[in-house]
Design an enzyme around this catalytic site. Sequence first.
Site, PDB file in Angstrom:
ATOM      1  N   SER A 163       0.844  -1.200   0.000  1.00  0.00           N
ATOM      2  CA  SER A 163       0.000   0.000   0.000  1.00  0.00           C
ATOM      3  C   SER A 163       0.877   1.247   0.000  1.00  0.00           C
ATOM      4  O   SER A 163       1.787   1.367   0.816  1.00  0.00           O
ATOM      5  CB  SER A 163      -0.907   0.027   1.235  1.00  0.00           C
ATOM      6  OG  SER A 163      -1.620   1.255   1.281  1.00  0.00           O
ATOM      7  N   VAL A 216       7.477   2.319   4.021  1.00  0.00           N
ATOM      8  CA  VAL A 216       8.410   1.648   3.112  1.00  0.00           C
ATOM      9  C   VAL A 216       7.891   1.717   1.676  1.00  0.00           C
ATOM     10  O   VAL A 216       8.657   1.972   0.743  1.00  0.00           O
ATOM     11  CB  VAL A 216       8.671   0.189   3.555  1.00  0.00           C
ATOM     12  CG1 VAL A 216       9.603  -0.522   2.571  1.00  0.00           C
ATOM     13  CG2 VAL A 216       9.270   0.153   4.954  1.00  0.00           C
ATOM     14  N   CYS A 217       6.595   1.535   1.492  1.00  0.00           N
ATOM     15  CA  CYS A 217       6.015   1.600   0.139  1.00  0.00           C
ATOM     16  C   CYS A 217       6.170   3.001  -0.452  1.00  0.00           C
ATOM     17  O   CYS A 217       6.479   3.162  -1.630  1.00  0.00           O
ATOM     18  CB  CYS A 217       4.542   1.209   0.176  1.00  0.00           C
ATOM     19  SG  CYS A 217       4.231  -0.468   0.766  1.00  0.00           S
ATOM     20  N   ASP A 218       5.949   4.003   0.370  1.00  0.00           N
ATOM     21  CA  ASP A 218       6.133   5.399  -0.016  1.00  0.00           C
ATOM     22  C   ASP A 218       7.576   5.614  -0.465  1.00  0.00           C
ATOM     23  O   ASP A 218       7.829   6.125  -1.570  1.00  0.00           O
ATOM     24  CB  ASP A 218       5.785   6.279   1.198  1.00  0.00           C
ATOM     25  CG  ASP A 218       6.004   7.759   0.961  1.00  0.00           C
ATOM     26  OD1 ASP A 218       7.175   8.176   0.790  1.00  0.00           O
ATOM     27  OD2 ASP A 218       5.019   8.512   0.990  1.00  0.00           O
TER      28      ASP A 218
END
EC number: 1.11.1.24
Length: 173
Positions: free
Chosen positions: A59, A64-66
Amino acid sequence: MTQERTSVATFKGNPLTLVGPELKVGDTAPDFRLNKNLLEEATLQDFAGKIKLISVVPSLDTGVCDAQTRRFNEEAAGLGDDVVILTVSCDLPFAQARWCGAAGVDRVVTLSDYKDNSFGKAYGVLIKEFALDQRAVFVVDKENKIRYVEVLKEMSEHPDYEKPVAAVKELLG
C-alpha cells in the site's frame, strides 16, 4: 487449483502465505489486467517494446512503500524512454492518484490490483492473509522475459534498489 506457498514470507516475523507460482529469471512474464482508474485497464501488452521495472508494494500509504515508490520515481529520470516503471498495489486507483499528486510522483505508472488480485496471483505475490500484494521487484525485458526477481522475505523491509536498476541498464546496453 491455485498454488499456495508458505514459509517464504513474513510480516514482522509472522508467517504469510503467498498465492501463485514462484517466478524465476528466464520465465515469461505472465500477462496481467490492472486498473489505471476505475474504468480503464492496462495489460502487459500495453507496455510492449519497453523494458519494464515492476515495483510491487502492499500500500502506498505506508512508509516503506512510499519510500520505494519515490526512489524508483527518481531512478526513472535517468533510464530513458525505452523503460517504464510500473508500481503495482492493491490501493484503489483514486487513492493511488491522490498519493502521487501529494508526493509529486510523476514518472512511474501506478496500477491497481484491487479488483481480483489477478496480478498478485499470476506473479505469486498475493498475500492470502491480507489480500494485498507482497513487496517485490521484477525486471521484464522487451520480449517479456523476466530478467530480475526479488520477492521480499520480510514485508516490512526495503527491496534492493541498485540491483534492479543495474539489470535495466544492462538491458539498455
